[in-house]
Design a protein around this motif. Structure first.
Motif, PDB file in Angstrom:
ATOM      1  N   UNK A  31       0.521  -1.190   0.095  1.00 55.74           N
ATOM      2  CA  UNK A  31       0.037  -0.205   0.047  1.00 55.74           C
ATOM      3  C   UNK A  31       0.631   1.217  -0.155  1.00 55.74           C
ATOM      4  N   UNK A  32       2.332   1.087   0.261  1.00 56.19           N
ATOM      5  CA  UNK A  32       2.797   2.214   0.274  1.00 56.19           C
ATOM      6  C   UNK A  32       3.958   2.757  -0.520  1.00 56.19           C
ATOM      7  N   UNK A  97       5.102  11.106   7.274  1.00 49.37           N
ATOM      8  CA  UNK A  97       3.951   9.954   7.555  1.00 49.37           C
ATOM      9  C   UNK A  97       2.864   9.928   5.836  1.00 49.37           C
ATOM     10  N   UNK A  98       2.375   9.505   6.147  1.00 49.50           N
ATOM     11  CA  UNK A  98       1.798   8.586   4.542  1.00 49.50           C
ATOM     12  C   UNK A  98       0.542   8.340   4.386  1.00 49.50           C
ATOM     13  N   UNK A  99      -0.505   8.567   3.999  1.00 51.17           N
ATOM     14  CA  UNK A  99      -1.793   8.409   4.038  1.00 51.17           C
ATOM     15  C   UNK A  99      -2.121   7.004   3.055  1.00 51.17           C
ATOM     16  N   UNK A 107      -7.402  -6.424   9.092  1.00 49.00           N
ATOM     17  CA  UNK A 107      -5.855  -6.198   9.202  1.00 49.00           C
ATOM     18  C   UNK A 107      -4.772  -6.314   8.194  1.00 49.00           C
ATOM     19  N   UNK A 108      -4.298  -5.290   8.311  1.00 49.96           N
ATOM     20  CA  UNK A 108      -2.371  -4.775   7.803  1.00 49.96           C
ATOM     21  C   UNK A 108      -1.392  -5.218   9.126  1.00 49.96           C
ATOM     22  N   UNK A 109      -0.214  -5.779   8.042  1.00 54.37           N
ATOM     23  CA  UNK A 109       1.006  -5.340   8.686  1.00 54.37           C
ATOM     24  C   UNK A 109       1.833  -4.546   8.135  1.00 54.37           C
ATOM     25  N   UNK A 110       2.681  -3.346   9.188  1.00 55.99           N
ATOM     26  CA  UNK A 110       3.872  -2.983   8.613  1.00 55.99           C
ATOM     27  C   UNK A 110       4.953  -3.350   8.581  1.00 55.99           C
ATOM     28  N   UNK A 189      12.958   0.887   3.371  1.00 57.83           N
ATOM     29  CA  UNK A 189      11.864  -0.487   2.595  1.00 57.83           C
ATOM     30  C   UNK A 189      10.326  -0.057   3.513  1.00 57.83           C
ATOM     31  N   UNK A 190       9.531   0.622   3.796  1.00 57.61           N
ATOM     32  CA  UNK A 190       8.447   0.661   4.256  1.00 57.61           C
ATOM     33  C   UNK A 190       7.336  -0.108   3.861  1.00 57.61           C
ATOM     34  N   UNK A 191       6.764  -1.232   4.180  1.00 56.63           N
ATOM     35  CA  UNK A 191       5.794  -2.253   3.445  1.00 56.63           C
ATOM     36  C   UNK A 191       4.948  -1.956   4.077  1.00 56.63           C
TER      37      UNK A 191
END
Length: 226
Positions: A31-32, A97-99, A107-110, A189-191
């Protein structure tokens, strides 16, 4: 008989080819936007970076915005990483930050990587904490993180959350002491993806699912390069 064998062989070849070509996962699942901080592109060479702040355009720094302070984007050599990385204390503590578009109730995992700042001289500052929160989810209370080990020793971190709206905001905020000067944590590496097996029993609990997070010490093994 020969014709039948040839047809079976051809069918097997088609199926096998399909298996080889089918991707294990799609980058579109993340999503990022701009998750490796490849934009803005930073010139190659030692000690190179670009400054981004509240006035930086979305075209130059897509997906992300800086709501406080200044963030420095390091090139790969300066970041000591295979991708560019964000230093969230570019002179003063910053908020990055990011929307993200989500589905309420899901449920999600960052996941991301962190390290102590890799700029020369920052290795002398052992305390480079930061916090992570997800507004619009059950993880609106900031969770604290602290990179340890040598600068450039990127470690995997994660945070699982349940969306409570169709848009959530992932926020990284530097908490480095003022005495650190410009030295603060590196983020790479943000996922963010739907949590594993979320649709099959809503597996797992929301919150910090990495046992060495929340300010505890990281392991000192070198980055796997994942």
């Amino acid at each position: 008989m020969k014709q039948r064998m040839r047809s079976l062989a051809l069918l097997g070849s088609v199926v096998l080819t399909g298996l080889v070509l089918a991707p294990a996962s799609s980058a579109a699942d993340n999503l990022v936007e701009n998750h490796t901080f490849s934009k803005p592109s930073v010139a190659q060479g030692a000690n190179k970076f670009k400054e981004v702040h509240g006035d930086t355009s979305s075209a130059e720094f897509p997906g992300w915005r800086v709501s406080r302070g200044t963030v420095h984007i390091f090139n790969q050599e300066t970041a000591r990483h295979r991708h560019q990385a964000a230093n969230i204390k570019g002179g003063s503590n910053a908020t990055l930050q990011q929307d993200l578009e989500t589905s309420s109730g899901k449920k999600y995992t960052a996941k991301w990587k962190h390290s102590k700042e890799t700029w020369p001289g920052c290795e002398d500052f052992t305390e480079q904490p930061y916090s992570v929160e997800v507004i619009g989810s059950d993880q609106e209370d900031a969770q604290d993180f602290k990179p340890t080990g040598s600068p450039g020793n990127y470690r995997d971190k994660s945070l699982t959350f349940t969306a409570e709206d169709d848009t959530v905001t992932l926020i990284f905020t530097s908490q480095s002491p003022a005495s650190n000067g410009h030295c603060g944590a590196m983020i790479a590496d943000v996922v963010v993806k739907p949590a594993a097996r979320d649709n099959q029993g809503n597996n797992g609990n929301s919150g910090n699912n990495n046992s060495n997070n929340n300010g505890s010490e990281d392991n000192d093994e070198p980055d796997s390069g994942d």
